[in-house]
Design an enzyme around this catalytic site. Structure first.
Site, short mmCIF file in Angstrom:
data_model
loop_
_atom_site.label_atom_id
_atom_site.label_comp_id
_atom_site.label_asym_id
_atom_site.label_seq_id
_atom_site.Cartn_x
_atom_site.Cartn_y
_atom_site.Cartn_z
N ASP A 21 -0.87 0.67 8.09
CA ASP A 21 -0.93 2.07 8.94
C ASP A 21 -1.99 1.43 10.16
OD1 ASP A 21 -0.13 3.55 6.91
OD2 ASP A 21 -2.05 3.48 5.58
N ASP A 70 6.79 6.00 4.50
CA ASP A 70 5.51 6.47 3.98
C ASP A 70 5.50 7.63 3.23
OD1 ASP A 70 3.13 5.12 3.86
OD2 ASP A 70 2.01 6.05 5.39
#
Length: 536
Positions: free
Chosen positions: A435, A382
């Site tokens: 997420d 990420d």
């Protein structure tokens, strides 16, 4: 219908391509473009409502310059002013035509610097200058090193098509008026609150479903030990076939493949490629929605859920699945056809939540070691694709992919999204499936462990893991608002909270070794351990 593992493996690779952010940044902090006194403004988006012969017309969006005064933030304080066309159009010299004091002047980009144009416009009494760009995109207007930057009128750049429309009206002797203002985005929007509740609620539901299924499988395994008959052995094999356990190697490989897929999305992003993603999303959404509805309705229609019919290519399918499947397919098709209308986000969120819940029920981490490797790799993934990728690609790869830039679409479908309700700029608050799914795997694991270990909520790990996820996501939104709407890697904040809390608590309670290796409590005699605890 038996769960198609291949569908979810494909979708899982795709879901990591989306990060958390909001559609459309309104303030651009740029430390590369030079700053100095009189030329140190942030690059803000500017709304330019127009009136044609006193009738309200289109509203355009431009970008303010590094120089000039700060614009009004509220439309009611912005004055409506007549627009005039410069002659010569580039405004590099004093206009030949007579301008009325206080008019806004419309000029073309080129032949001289932006500050030269602004100084000429100010000298002839213009109240502001609108510069038409020579291409569709907007451009950040800066000051050259030796320019006079004592400019007291606002300067705004308009995209080429907007400027051409206004110029056409003026050349036809039509009276055009404009107003200039740059509204501020609210610190917190209700959409972010609902998105937080949606993400937390999705993991909560998926965790309880996963734990309930794990307990049912454990009870069935106890029956196998107690009544070791061929019938129960066959039943046990069928019951466990719907789960996919991740190992350490596949956790690392998963993130590597996801990175390759993300680069492919970035390089091939186009209208047709987004259409392919829509098809993939619909396939996964239909499978997820059908699985969730069948599981839910089987409580009331148990007889239909337990009666099967043989279907070509699919094998034995329950009557309840046959009844639900057409509805799921129709729902996904209707969403795909009408996904560009204003309230299509509702259908996208329903399909997305069903897909996420089903993935969290199907895919499992067997122990804390695998969870640490998976979340650790995703943490680096990420950060790299949101921040570090800018050094190689000159823009954030993940943010570009999530927004669907260069595709003609409003972002890729692998997102949960809610329109920003009180934001004058509109747009959506979004969160990527990755997420939710990746930390959700750890949270679901914690509840499965608690149930198998007969731990109550206070003595278990689930409440702590669930709280850590909620706090981590909340911190992500705080960071998002502090960064003026710039997309943030949500796992940068969520992983330390969830994984750190779990490991710290496990070490403190002395369960870390079992959590790290076995992932389930030791049960020398499972059929005895699963019985209700007797008080001594």
């Amino acid at each position: 219908m038996e769960i198609n593992k291949g569908v979810f493996i494909v979708i899982l690779i795709v879901v990591l391509s989306a990060g958390l952010g909001s559609a459309g940044d309104i303030v651009h902090q740029d430390n590369v473009a030079p700053k100095r006194p009189g030329c140190a403004n942030n690059f803000v988006l500017v709304k330019v409502p127009t009136w044609i012969n006193s009738l309200e017309d289109n509203e355009y969006v431009g970008v303010g310059a590094r120089f000039g005064p700060t614009l009004e933030s509220k439309e009611k304080h912005a004055s409506r002013t007549r627009l005039a066309l410069a002659d010569p159009p580039d405004c590099c010299s004093k206009p030949r035509n007579q301008l009325t004091e206080g008019e806004v002047i419309l000029v073309h980009r080129g032949n001289c610097s932006f500050t030269t144009k602004a100084n000429v416009a100010e000298e002839v009494g213009a109240s502001a200058i609108l510069i038409i760009n020579n291409q569709t995109e907007l451009f950040k207007m800066v000051c050259e090193s030796d320019a006079d930057v004592d400019i007291q009128i606002p300067a705004v750049m308009l995209p080429q098509d907007a400027g051409s429309n206004l110029e056409k009206y003026i050349n036809n002797n039509t009276m055009v008026s404009v107003a200039l203002y740059s509204p501020k985005r609210p610190a917190v929007d209700v959409a972010e609150v609902f998105l937080w509740l949606m993400a937390v609620g999705t993991i909560l539901c998926a965790s309880y479903w996963s734990a309930w299924t794990a307990r049912e499988v454990a009870i069935e395994q106890d029956k196998l030990l107690k009544d070791a008959s061929e019938q129960f052995l066959q039943a046990g094999g069928v019951g466990s076939s719907g789960f996919v356990d991740i190992n350490t190697t596949s956790a690392i490989l998963f993130v590597v493949i996801a990175s390759c897929f993300l680069v492919m999305l970035y390089k091939l992003m186009s209208f047709w490629f987004v259409e392919v993603l829509v098809v993939l999303f619909c396939i996964g959404g239909v499978e997820g929605l059908q699985t969730c509805l069948v599981a839910l309705l089987s409580w009331w229609f148990q007889r239909f859920a337990e009666s099967f019919i043989k279907v070509p290519f699919f094998g034995a399918v329950s009557h309840l699945t046959l009844a639900v499947c057409p509805f799921c397919i129709a729902f996904a098709v209707v969403w795909a056809v009408y996904r560009r209308i204003s309230f299509a986000w509702i259908g996208q969120d329903i399909l997305g939540i069903a897909l996420i819940i089903t993935v969290l029920q199907v895919v499992r981490i067997p122990n804390l070691k695998v969870g640490t490797v998976l979340l650790g790799c995703a943490f680096l993934y990420d950060i790299f694709w949101v921040f570090v990728s800018k050094w190689w690609f000159h823009e954030s790869v993940m943010i570009v992919v999530a927004r669907g830039d260069k595709s003609g679409e409003d972002g890729i479908p692998m997102l949960l999204k809610i329109p920003r309700m009180f934001d004058p700029w509109g747009g959506y608050s979004v969160i990527g499936f990755g997420d939710i799914i990746l930390p959700g795997l750890l949270v679901a694991f914690s509840l499965r462990y608690d149930w198998l270990a007969k731990k109550n909520l206070r003595a278990g790990y689930f409440v702590w893991a669930m709280t850590a996820y909620g706090v981590g996501l909340l911190v992500t939104y705080v960071a998002l608002n502090m960064m003026d709407g710039h997309g943030q890697p949500a796992l940068l904040y969520i992983v330390p909270f969830t994984l750190g809390t779990f490991i710290t608590l496990g070490k403190k309670r002395g369960d870390l070794k079992i959590l790290w290796t076995r992932g389930e409590p030791e049960r020398p005699c499972p059929h005895v351990q699963l019985q209700p605890l007797q008080e001594k």
